[in-house]
Motif scaffolding. Structure first.
Motif, PDB file in Angstrom:
ATOM      1  N   ASP A 143     -38.399   5.710-118.968  1.00  0.00           N
ATOM      2  CA  ASP A 143     -38.055   6.758-119.929  1.00  0.00           C
ATOM      3  C   ASP A 143     -39.274   7.274-120.691  1.00  0.00           C
ATOM      4  OD1 ASP A 143     -38.513   4.443-121.374  1.00  0.00           O
ATOM      5  OD2 ASP A 143     -36.750   4.648-122.658  1.00  0.00           O
TER       6      ASP A 143
ATOM      7  N   THR B  19     -42.430   9.336-122.184  1.00  0.00           N
ATOM      8  CA  THR B  19     -42.646  10.706-122.624  1.00  0.00           C
ATOM      9  C   THR B  19     -44.146  10.941-122.761  1.00  0.00           C
ATOM     10  OG1 THR B  19     -42.436  10.042-124.949  1.00  0.00           O
ATOM     11  CG2 THR B  19     -40.435  10.871-123.852  1.00  0.00           C
TER      12      THR B  19
ATOM     13  N   VAL C 267     -47.014  14.007-124.524  1.00  0.00           N
ATOM     14  CA  VAL C 267     -47.313  15.250-125.231  1.00  0.00           C
ATOM     15  C   VAL C 267     -48.835  15.390-125.225  1.00  0.00           C
ATOM     16  CG1 VAL C 267     -47.180  16.523-127.403  1.00  0.00           C
ATOM     17  CG2 VAL C 267     -45.284  15.026-126.715  1.00  0.00           C
TER      18      VAL C 267
ATOM     19  N   GLU D 138     -45.472  19.133-122.956  1.00  0.00           N
ATOM     20  CA  GLU D 138     -44.587  18.057-123.379  1.00  0.00           C
ATOM     21  C   GLU D 138     -43.651  17.715-122.215  1.00  0.00           C
ATOM     22  OE1 GLU D 138     -41.415  17.166-126.959  1.00  0.00           O
ATOM     23  OE2 GLU D 138     -42.957  18.705-127.234  1.00  0.00           O
ATOM     24  N   PHE D 139     -43.518  16.416-121.926  1.00  0.00           N
ATOM     25  CA  PHE D 139     -42.747  15.969-120.767  1.00  0.00           C
ATOM     26  C   PHE D 139     -41.842  14.802-121.130  1.00  0.00           C
ATOM     27  CE2 PHE D 139     -46.927  17.454-119.390  1.00  0.00           C
ATOM     28  CZ  PHE D 139     -46.555  18.524-118.593  1.00  0.00           C
ATOM     29  N   THR D 140     -40.715  14.718-120.420  1.00  0.00           N
ATOM     30  CA  THR D 140     -39.785  13.606-120.555  1.00  0.00           C
ATOM     31  C   THR D 140     -39.578  12.990-119.183  1.00  0.00           C
ATOM     32  OG1 THR D 140     -38.687  14.681-122.403  1.00  0.00           O
ATOM     33  CG2 THR D 140     -37.484  12.911-121.303  1.00  0.00           C
ATOM     34  N   GLY D 141     -39.904  11.728-119.060  1.00  0.00           N
ATOM     35  CA  GLY D 141     -39.728  10.993-117.815  1.00  0.00           C
ATOM     36  C   GLY D 141     -40.955  11.046-116.931  1.00  0.00           C
TER      37      GLY D 141
ATOM     38  N   GLU E  93     -41.287  13.942-114.304  1.00  0.00           N
ATOM     39  CA  GLU E  93     -41.733  15.229-114.844  1.00  0.00           C
ATOM     40  C   GLU E  93     -43.237  15.213-115.118  1.00  0.00           C
ATOM     41  OE1 GLU E  93     -40.651  17.503-118.882  1.00  0.00           O
ATOM     42  OE2 GLU E  93     -38.881  17.116-117.620  1.00  0.00           O
ATOM     43  N   ILE E  94     -43.723  14.112-115.666  1.00  0.00           N
ATOM     44  CA  ILE E  94     -45.162  13.985-115.956  1.00  0.00           C
ATOM     45  C   ILE E  94     -45.964  14.074-114.654  1.00  0.00           C
ATOM     46  CG2 ILE E  94     -46.977  12.476-116.865  1.00  0.00           C
ATOM     47  CD1 ILE E  94     -44.706  11.168-118.622  1.00  0.00           C
TER      48      ILE E  94
ATOM     49  N   HIS F  52     -44.985   6.031-124.133  1.00  0.00           N
ATOM     50  CA  HIS F  52     -45.340   7.371-124.618  1.00  0.00           C
ATOM     51  C   HIS F  52     -46.856   7.483-124.628  1.00  0.00           C
ATOM     52  CE1 HIS F  52     -45.398  11.119-126.820  1.00  0.00           C
ATOM     53  NE2 HIS F  52     -46.397  10.591-127.514  1.00  0.00           N
TER      54      HIS F  52
END
Length: 153
Positions: free
Chosen positions: A38, A40, A42, A48-51, A54-55, A126
């Motif tokens: 999970d 994240t 920035v 800005e990404f979640t997961g 996505e990154i 994060h």
């Protein structure tokens, strides 16, 4: 500080070094393995990404072989509380944009959160940075610029 703290600090350092090495070598599987499920991210005020999917997808798409990158992190500071930790890092980065004929240099401060999994392995929960500066220059403005090695060329 006891010996266990020193081991943890070293494991966190190795994680961040692995993250930057995987990014610069475009080893997307290794890069993805640095994150919790999970996670994240920035990066500055623009991204800005979640997961982790996505990154990684963004990096894979935007930092292809036409973008030679070098991310150097140093001066880590950690706070550990059981299986969670925070870290602050200094970053110097360079991007050589071969297709666009630009060099980008920057400096940032990373703020990370880490989680130790049930398997005992630390991962990034994060990551993100705030830019101190960023500058670009055209290859054309540096007449002596000559890229003499390129892993992907």
């Amino acid at each position: 500080m006891d010996a266990a703290d020193l081991v943890t600090f070293r494991e966190l350092e190795e994680l961040k070094y692995r993250y930057t090495r995987a990014l610069d070598h475009k080893d997307w599987e290794l890069f993805a393995s640095c994150f919790t499920d999970d996670a994240t991210a920035v990066y500055g005020t623009r991204l800005e990404f979640t997961g982790p999917a996505e990154i990684v997808a963004y990096m894979r798409e935007n930092l292809g072989t036409n973008m030679i990158t070098l991310h150097q992190v140093h001066h880590p500071e950690f706070t550990v509380d059981g299986d969670t930790a925070t870290g602050t890092w200094s970053l110097m980065d360079r991007v050589i944009m071969t297709d666009y004929r630009f060099l980008l240099d920057g400096a940032s401060t990373y703020q990370d959160r880490y989680q130790r999994g049930a398997d005992g392995v630390w991962r990034i929960a994060h990551t993100g940075y705030e830019r101190i500066y960023e500058q670009m220059v055209s290859f054309d403005d540096v007449p002596s610029f000559n890229l003499t090695a390129n892993k992907w060329a």
